[in-house]
Every structure is written in structure tokens, then in C-alpha cells.
Design an enzyme around this catalytic site. Structure first.
Site, PDB file in Angstrom:
ATOM      1  N   GLU A  11       0.812  -1.226   0.000  1.00  0.00           N
ATOM      2  CA  GLU A  11       0.000   0.000   0.000  1.00  0.00           C
ATOM      3  C   GLU A  11       0.843   1.273   0.000  1.00  0.00           C
ATOM      4  OE1 GLU A  11      -0.531  -2.576   1.984  1.00  0.00           O
ATOM      5  OE2 GLU A  11      -2.642  -3.203   1.807  1.00  0.00           O
ATOM      6  N   PHE A  42     -11.299  -6.843  14.452  1.00  0.00           N
ATOM      7  CA  PHE A  42     -10.281  -7.357  13.551  1.00  0.00           C
ATOM      8  C   PHE A  42      -9.942  -6.317  12.477  1.00  0.00           C
ATOM      9  CE2 PHE A  42      -9.131  -9.721   9.624  1.00  0.00           C
ATOM     10  CZ  PHE A  42      -7.887 -10.156  10.061  1.00  0.00           C
ATOM     11  N   GLN A  43      -8.686  -6.022  12.327  1.00  0.00           N
ATOM     12  CA  GLN A  43      -8.170  -5.048  11.364  1.00  0.00           C
ATOM     13  C   GLN A  43      -8.772  -3.655  11.535  1.00  0.00           C
ATOM     14  OE1 GLN A  43      -8.177  -6.907   7.405  1.00  0.00           O
ATOM     15  NE2 GLN A  43      -6.131  -7.693   7.887  1.00  0.00           N
ATOM     16  N   LYS A  87     -17.177  -0.391   6.452  1.00  0.00           N
ATOM     17  CA  LYS A  87     -17.665  -1.349   5.464  1.00  0.00           C
ATOM     18  C   LYS A  87     -19.179  -1.254   5.265  1.00  0.00           C
ATOM     19  CE  LYS A  87     -17.428  -6.100   3.966  1.00  0.00           C
ATOM     20  NZ  LYS A  87     -16.883  -7.444   4.184  1.00  0.00           N
ATOM     21  N   MET A 141      24.452   8.620   1.779  1.00  0.00           N
ATOM     22  CA  MET A 141      24.285   9.906   2.446  1.00  0.00           C
ATOM     23  C   MET A 141      24.629   9.807   3.927  1.00  0.00           C
ATOM     24  SD  MET A 141      23.706  13.010   2.093  1.00  0.00           S
ATOM     25  CE  MET A 141      22.703  13.641   0.755  1.00  0.00           C
TER      26      MET A 141
HETATM   27  C1  LIG Z   1      12.617   5.664   4.969  1.00  0.00           C
HETATM   28  C2  LIG Z   1      13.931   6.275   5.292  1.00  0.00           C
HETATM   29  N1  LIG Z   1      14.750   5.702   6.190  1.00  0.00           N
HETATM   30  C3  LIG Z   1      15.954   6.253   6.478  1.00  0.00           C
HETATM   31  C4  LIG Z   1      16.342   7.416   5.867  1.00  0.00           C
HETATM   32  C5  LIG Z   1      17.697   8.049   6.212  1.00  0.00           C
HETATM   33  N2  LIG Z   1      18.551   8.063   5.023  1.00  0.00           N
HETATM   34  C6  LIG Z   1      18.685   9.170   4.257  1.00  0.00           C
HETATM   35  S1  LIG Z   1      19.651   8.899   2.931  1.00  0.00           S
HETATM   36  C7  LIG Z   1      19.959   7.318   3.381  1.00  0.00           C
HETATM   37  C8  LIG Z   1      20.830   6.427   2.549  1.00  0.00           C
HETATM   38  C9  LIG Z   1      20.272   6.172   1.208  1.00  0.00           C
HETATM   39  O1  LIG Z   1      21.024   5.165   0.589  1.00  0.00           O
HETATM   40  P1  LIG Z   1      20.893   4.919  -0.963  1.00  0.00           P
HETATM   41  O2  LIG Z   1      19.487   4.783  -1.345  1.00  0.00           O
HETATM   42  O3  LIG Z   1      21.807   3.792  -1.330  1.00  0.00           O
HETATM   43  O4  LIG Z   1      21.397   6.283  -1.578  1.00  0.00           O
HETATM   44  P2  LIG Z   1      22.859   6.911  -1.602  1.00  0.00           P
HETATM   45  O5  LIG Z   1      22.905   7.947  -0.536  1.00  0.00           O
HETATM   46  O6  LIG Z   1      23.843   5.813  -1.401  1.00  0.00           O
HETATM   47  O7  LIG Z   1      22.957   7.531  -2.953  1.00  0.00           O
HETATM   48  C10 LIG Z   1      19.300   7.012   4.565  1.00  0.00           C
HETATM   49  C11 LIG Z   1      19.400   5.714   5.257  1.00  0.00           C
HETATM   50  C12 LIG Z   1      15.442   8.009   4.963  1.00  0.00           C
HETATM   51  N3  LIG Z   1      15.703   9.165   4.363  1.00  0.00           N
HETATM   52  N4  LIG Z   1      14.262   7.412   4.672  1.00  0.00           N
END
Ligand SMILES: Cc1ncc(C[n+]2csc(CCOP(=O)(O)OP(=O)(O)O)c2C)c(N)n1
Ligand SMILES: [Mg+2]
Lengths: 157, 567
Positions: free
Chosen positions: B51, B113-114, B163, B474
């Protein structure tokens, strides 16, 4: 500074939750809150007492107004207005202090609404300062229990 | 007497009245009536595989088309799975209607439920939400929901339908108009304020326009361009506004902020006037508020009065729709033409020459910036680009050629990893003839990788380009710069799946590029394929995104303001 903000919303379940939620998630504090129907039963009025500088109060007003079901947000503080709250207080008394408490109540135009062996219940309405003054005078007798409403307010004229 | 219809039928008929052609959703117990109605409805339903993806797809659909995106989920876990997607749409002000089933009215409040209190859960992340307890209220609620979602400052609206309400019958009366007396957004800006703004612009010596997502939402890109043409003022575009003004135009400062260009950041720091349009002074733009644009007065144009003064003291607030206000500003600017700010523009040109966006070139490795530049060259501003969140997102913002609005689709406010791929599906549905590309990371793609099944199923030809650094890049960058190279839980070398094989397992084309020389050929093959493609681009692992204003920093104090080449 302390502000009294009056909010008119749809008289529907959930409106209070929207407002309370807004305050908690934006980190605004509510000092007191009162809710009730207005002259038109389709609306309810929520009166909030909040403390903050001008910028905070402006944000609070705007964020309240942004809620879809909010009709009106008025900061009563700068207006010529009247505000009141109500207090019910149970004071412990002895045969010797009883008359003294009654006398204080009279001075404050508070009503004695219940008399027990060892206690009195009095009711007072007034603005916050008056209520505070009353409470502080009763403290030395021993306040057993107290119930205080939120502030309600209305503009004059 | 009007014939009575079932709630589910009323819902579908109402959606048709709102010109809904596509819905993204996932069925379950409490939406069985609705799915039964969808079985032979004209509205096309896309079955996602989670979803969350339905919400992001509806979001991408909306951002790229300007229409309201619609998603649908069952009660309980279905509804809670939408939450991240709704919050993403809320932070970026996307018009969206999320529809959830709920347990029947008599079961509400009994931990049935749900059952989940999804209106309670989504109160802080929706523009508004509704729980419909009576089938007689359903049609008007749908009308209100769409009106609220798309008008004023757009945003997601949730309709929770028990529902029994979908099974009960009522006459179908769809209102032509809806008026919500407590909700009447201000469209036209105050002429008095607009005149003061023009006055300030005349007097200013170093003005900068800050263009935000509100310009895209208001379809005011044309007006912005005219305004810039007339005023000859430099424009910085936030992540949400990329493409509203041509990114590579002579007056473009590109993007400001944490990973903005050094010339945008220096210009803002030196500016004596900011003309902020539909942007909200997010901390990723401003750094520490008290040191942001310290010499500047602020004109703030926004349709949401609560944004004005929220972060920055504003000298001239103008509440109104960006398009309508800009039209008026253009009018007064024509009446009262501006002397070009020649000295300031010369200063800006010098800043641009001194601090170009740049990175280390390599013949051996694919630098991620090079990959983005290659994509930009090959698509010539014609593709719609989606991103996930991370370093690849920032390089996409920096190095793509943003020529038009609604062509850069990225989660800005919430920064939701997992957004890009499902958003790209929604974009593709709204733009069947466009090349739709998702530039993603090896971390992010795995947050909604199950959607391979959806794109295969409907042959949605999105091109997913994974800038694979085997890192949560990042986070690694922050750990390198601020935590002494202690790479805690970010190194995924040898722990990532083979993305080519994963794609193939879903019957989706999988390609890989490992050297700069082979990259263009691989991309060409991907773009030419009439179907979805996963491209695994093996990139140089420890590239950092520069410039960087550390969190809570000052815009003129960047790390790597010369692209990090100086470090
Ligand atoms: C749902 C979620 N969880 C954690 C983060 C924290 N976060 C920001 S950038 C990142 C790393 C992203 O890794 P990747 O998709 O491999 O991109 P890269 O930075 O390596 O280009 C994380 C864990 C986030 N922004 N969103
Ligand atoms: Mg990565």
C-alpha cells in the site's frame, strides 16, 4: 505574555482532538482550555489560554485558522473583554476556623455550597487573578481538593 | 424519486464526477464492496504490491500531472501502510485523496479485527480527513475531499469509510459546487502589499528570487519566467521548484541550501532582499535561521498565511496564489520598469565563475555525478525524472537539466527512501508517452522493490537507474565528515542482491554498467526498450555530495564549495 484565544469551530466530534493535536505537535503549550456550544448549536467555542511572545501567538492563531473546520480565531487579549473562570474548592475547617473561611469567602463573593463536619466547599468565579488570590488565602486552612475550569471570555460591547 | 445506490457505487460515481481515471490500491476485507464495484468500472485500478507504493504512485501521478492522485487501501494494516506515503504528500503539498475502508460502524471502537483509527493516526499528516458514518454523507464528503485536496495549498485528504457504509444505500446526489464557509483560501494578493513589494525591489541593490514548490503547484512557471525576464533578477529554485525556471538559464542560481550551489548560497548570504515565492524556509535551505540571509529584507508570497513569519520575520507578506500574485507583480513592473541591477549581476557572474558545480572526472570508475550528467545529456530535458533519497537524489538535483516544471519528482520535505520507484509508476500512468526515469540508490530501491511485479504486470516502462555505491551513501557521508569515519551500519558491499537478477526474476529487463565507457550504450539500450528496465550502475563508492552546508550552519560557510576538489 498570556493570551486568551477564542476559536469557533464546527460542533462535531473530533474538533477538540484536532486542536489539542496541533498544540502538541507544534510545541505550543495550553495553560487552560474550555469548550462549549455557542448561541448557535452548530458551532462550539474553544477558549484557550496560551503563553508566548507575539510571534508564537501569531503562529498559534494562524495554525488554528488553517484547520479546515475553524471559522474564527480571535485573540481577546488586546480587545476590551471580560474573562472568567470558576473554582470549586474543598477547605478543611475546624469549629474555630469555620467562620474565618466563611468571612474570606464573603469578601470574595464566593458561595458556600456544601458544609461538612470538617470541611466546606465554596464556589467562586472571577478572572485568574481573583481566583489565585482566593486560593492563596485559603491555603493555610488546608485545601483538601480543588477543581478549576478553563478560562472563558467575551468581548465587551 | 432518485434511485438508491450502494455506498460503493456512490463512491465510484463520485470519483468519476471528479474526473478520476486511475486509482492505485490494494484490496482487503473492508473494501470488498468497493473492489466489487471496481471490477467493471471505467476507472482503471492499478494493483500495487504494497500500500505504501499506492500512496507514492498517487503522489507521483499528482505531481507530474497536477491532477488529484487517488489511492485506496483496506482497514488496519492496509491503512497504516499508506501512512508514509500520506506524510510524504503532506510535506510536499501534493493534492491526493486517500480512501481507506474501515470496520463496520458498529464494530468501531471495539478493537475489532483489522481496526485502526486511521483518521486519528493521519490527523497531523493530512490537510483534512473524514470518517463517513452515514452513506447519505458519502457523496458530499468526496466532493469536499477533492475540493480541499486541490484548492489553496494542496495536500492529502483521507476518507475513511466503514464497510457497512459501502454496502448501505442512499440516493446519489452529487453537488456541482461545494462551499466550506470555514475554508476559503485567499487567491488574490493585496495590491497595496504588491506595490510595496515592487517598491522594495526598485530600491534593492542585491535582490534574489527564491522560487519554491508553490510556483509549481500554482502552475505559475510561465509567470515566474516573465517576471524574471522583466526584472532581470537572479533566481534560486528549491528542490521542489526545480524546472519552474530553466535550471541552466543565465539568471539561474540553480538550487540553494545544504547541497545547493555555492553561488546560490553566497548570493543569498549577500542579498539585501529576498523575494520568496511559494517556499517555506525549510532548514535544508536556511541552515541556522538567525544567520540566514543576514542582510536581507524579506518579501514572502504564499497561499498559506501560516507559512508567513513561521521561520523568518517578513517585511512584506503577500497571501495569495503564486500565479495570480505574479501576474499582478508583472503588471506593476511593466508600469514601473526596473533598472537592471548590473553591478549585482556582475557579482553573481563572478561567483558562478569562481564556484562552478564540479567533480573529479575518471576514466576508470563511473562517478555518480557523471552518470547523472550522462542521463541529462541523453534525455535533453524531455524525460520526467524521479528520485529516491540520498546522495543520488542530490546529484540528480544538481546535475540534471531541469527545463520544465513537474519533471523532477522527489520527496523533499519528508525525504522518504522508497518513494522514487512507485512514484515513477504513477508518473508513467499519468504520462504514458513520456520517458520516465527513476534515479535511485541501492538502499532506497530495496524499500519498494516489490513494485517490480507491478511494472511487469502493467508493462509500465519506467527506467530505474540504480546508482549503486554499496553504501547508504548519504549516511556514510555524514559519518565520514562528522563521526570520524566510523561507518556504522552503512556498508553494504557484498550484502546487496544482484539487481540485474532480481529484475529478471520478475521478468523485467536488467542491465549493468560498470565503466564510464559502457554507460551511454547501456542507457541507450534501456531507454529504447519498450518496457520497464532496471539498470545497475556500479559507481565510485565514496564520492561525497558537495558543496555542503553542515546542518544548522551558515550558507556562506560550506564544506567543498569548489565541488570538494579543493579538499
Ligand atoms: C525511509 C527512510 N529511512 C531512512 C532514511 C535516512 N537516510 C537518508 S539517505 C539514506 C541512505 C540512502 O542510501 P541509498 O538509497 O543507497 O542512496 P545513496 O545515498 O547511497 O545515494 C538514509 C538511510 C530516509 N531518508 N528514509
Ligand atoms: Mg547507496
Amino acid at each position: 505574555m498570556r493570551h486568551i484565544i477564542s476559536v469557533i469551530v464546527d460542533n462535531k466530534p473530533g474538533e477538540l482532538v484536532r486542536i489539542a493535536g496541533l498544540f502538541s505537535r507544534r510545541g505550543f503549550n495550553i495553560d487552560s482550555l474550555a469548550v462549549g456550544e455557542t448561541e448557535n448549536s452548530a458551532f462550539s467555542r474553544i477558549t484557550l489560554v496560551v503563553t508566548g511572545d507575539d510571534q508564537v501567538i501569531e503562529q498559534i492563531s494562524k495554525q488554528l485558522y488553517k484547520l479546515i473546520d475553524t471559522y474564527k480565531v480571535v485573540d481577546l487579549t488586546p480587545l476590551n473583554h471580560i474573562d472568567r473562570e470558576m473554582l470549586l474548592v474543598k477547605v478543611s475547617v475546624t469549629p474555630t476556623t469555620r467562620s474565618e473561611v466563611i468571612e474570606i469567602a464573603n469578601v470574595f463573593r464566593a458561595k458556600i455550597i456544601d458544609v461538612g463536619d470538617k470541611s466546606l466547599v465554596t464556589e467562586i468565579t472571577g478572572d485568574s487573578d481573583k481566583i489565585e488570590g482566593f486560593i492563596s488565602l485559603l491555603r493555610r486552612f488546608g485545601i483538601m481538593e480543588m477543581v478549576r475550569t478553563g478560562t472563558v471570555g467575551i468581548a465587551r460591547g | 424519486m432518485t434511485e438508491k445506490l450502494k455506498g460503493s457505487k456512490i463512491l465510484i460515481e463520485s470519483l468519476k464526477k471528479e474526473n478520476v481515471d486511475h486509482i492505485f490500491g490494494y484490496p482487503g476485507g473492508t473494501v470488498l464492496e468497493i473492489y466489487d464495484e471496481l471490477y467493471d468500472a471505467e476507472i482503471k485500478h492499478y494493483l500495487v504490491r504494497h500500500e505504501q507504493a499506492a500512496a507514492h504512485a498517487a503522489d507521483g501521478y499528482a505531481r507530474s500531472s497536477g491532477k488529484v492522485g487517488v489511492c485506496l487501501a483496506t482497514s488496519g494494516p492496509g491503512a497504516t501502510n499508506l501512512v508514509t506515503g500520506i506524510a510524504t504528500a503532506y510535506m510536499d503539498s501534493t493534492p491526493m485523496v486517500a480512501i481507506t475502508g474501515n470496520v463496520s460502524t458498529w464494530l468501531i471502537g471495539k478493537d475489532s479485527f483489522q481496526e485502526a483509527d486511521i483518521t486519528g493516526i493521519t490527523m497531523p499528516i493530512t490537510k483534512h480527513n473524514f470518517l463517513v458514518k452515514d452513506v447519505n454523507d458519502l457523496a458530499v464528503t468526496v466532493k469536499k475531499a477533492f475540493h480541499i485536496a486541490r484548492s489553496g495549498r494542496p495536500g492529502p485528504v483521507l476518507i475513511d469509510i466503514p464497510k457497512d457504509v459501502t454496502a448501505n444505500k442512499a440516493p446519489f446526489i452529487y453537488p456541482d459546487e461545494v462551499d466550506i464557509p470555514s475554508y476559503r483560501p485567499t487567491i488574490k494578493g493585496s495590491i497595496k502589499q504588491i506595490k510595496s513589494a515592487i517598491d522594495l525591489i526598485h530600491k534593492a541593490e542585491r535582490p534574489v528570487i527564491l522560487a519554491g514548490g508553490g510556483i509549481v503547484a500554482a502552475n505559475a512557471s510561465e509567470e515566474l519566467r516573465q517576471f524574471v525576464e522583466l526584472s532581470q533578477l537572479p533566481v534560486a529554485s528549491t528542490l521542489m521548484a526545480l524546472g519552474a525556471y530553466p535550471y541552466n538559464g543565465p539568471l539561474s542560481l540553480k538550487m540553494p541550501g545544504m547541497h545547493g550551489t555555492a553561488f546560490a548560497n553566497h548570493a543569498i548570504h549577500e542579498a539585501d532582499l529576498l523575494i520568496s515565492i511559494g517556499m517555506r524556509f525549510d532548514d535544508r535551505i536556511t541552515g541556522k535561521l538567525s544567520t540566514f540571509a543576514p542582510k536581507a529584507k524579506i518579501i514572502h508570497i504564499d497561499i498559506d498565511p501560516a507559512e508567513i513569519g513561521k521561520c523568518m520575520p517578513t517585511l512584506v507578506p503577500i497571501v495569495g496564489d503564486a500565479r495570480v500574485v505574479l501576474k499582478d507583480m508583472i503588471h506593476y513592473l511593466i508600469e514601473n520598469p526596473l533598472e537592471p541591477k548590473k553591478a549585482w549581476l556582475a557579482e553573481i557572474d563572478a561567483l558562478k565563475a569562481k564556484f562552478p558545480l564540479q567533480y573529479k572526472r575518471s576514466d576508470e570508475f563511473i562517478n555518480p555525478q557523471f552518470a547523472v550528467e550522462t542521463i541529462a545529456k541523453m534525455t535533453a530535458g524531455q524525460a520526467i525524472m524521479c528520485t529516491d533519497v540520498g546522495t543520488h537524489q542530490m546529484w540528480s538535483a544538481q546535475y540534471l537539466d531541469h527545463q520544465n516544471p513537474r519533471q523532477f519528482i522527489s520527496s523533499g520535505g519528508l525525504g522518504t527512501m522508497g518513494f522514487g520507484f512507485p512514484a515513477a509508476m504513477g508518473v508513467q500512468v499519468a504520462n504514458p508517452d513520456k520517458l520516465v526515469i527513476d534515479i535511485t540508490g541501492d538502499g532506497s530501491i530495496q524499500m519498494n522493490i516489490q513494485e517490480l511485479s507491478t511494472v511487469a504486470n502493467y508493462n509500465l516502462p519506467v527506467k530505474v537507474i540504480i546508482l549503486n555505491n554499496r553504501y547508504l551513501g548519504m549516511v556514510r557521508q555524514w559519518q565520514e565528515l562528522f563521526y570520524n569515519n566510523r561507518y556504522s551500519s552503512v556498508d553494504l558491499e557484498g550484502k546487496q542482491p544482484d539487481f540485474v537478477k532480481v529484475a529478471q526474476a520478475y521478468d523485467v529487463m536488467g542491465l549493468r554498467a560498470s565503466t564510464p565507457a559502457e554507460l551511454p550504450g547501456v542507457l541507450e539500450k534501456a531507454f529504447a526498450h519498450n518496457g520497464p528496465v532496471f539498470v545497475d550502475v556500479v559507481v565510485n563508492r565514496e564520492e561525497n555530495v558537495f558543496p555542503m552546508v553542515p546542518a544548522g550552519g551558515v550558507l556562506n560557510k560550506m564544506i567543498g564549495e569548489k565541488g570538494g576538489l579543493e579538499l
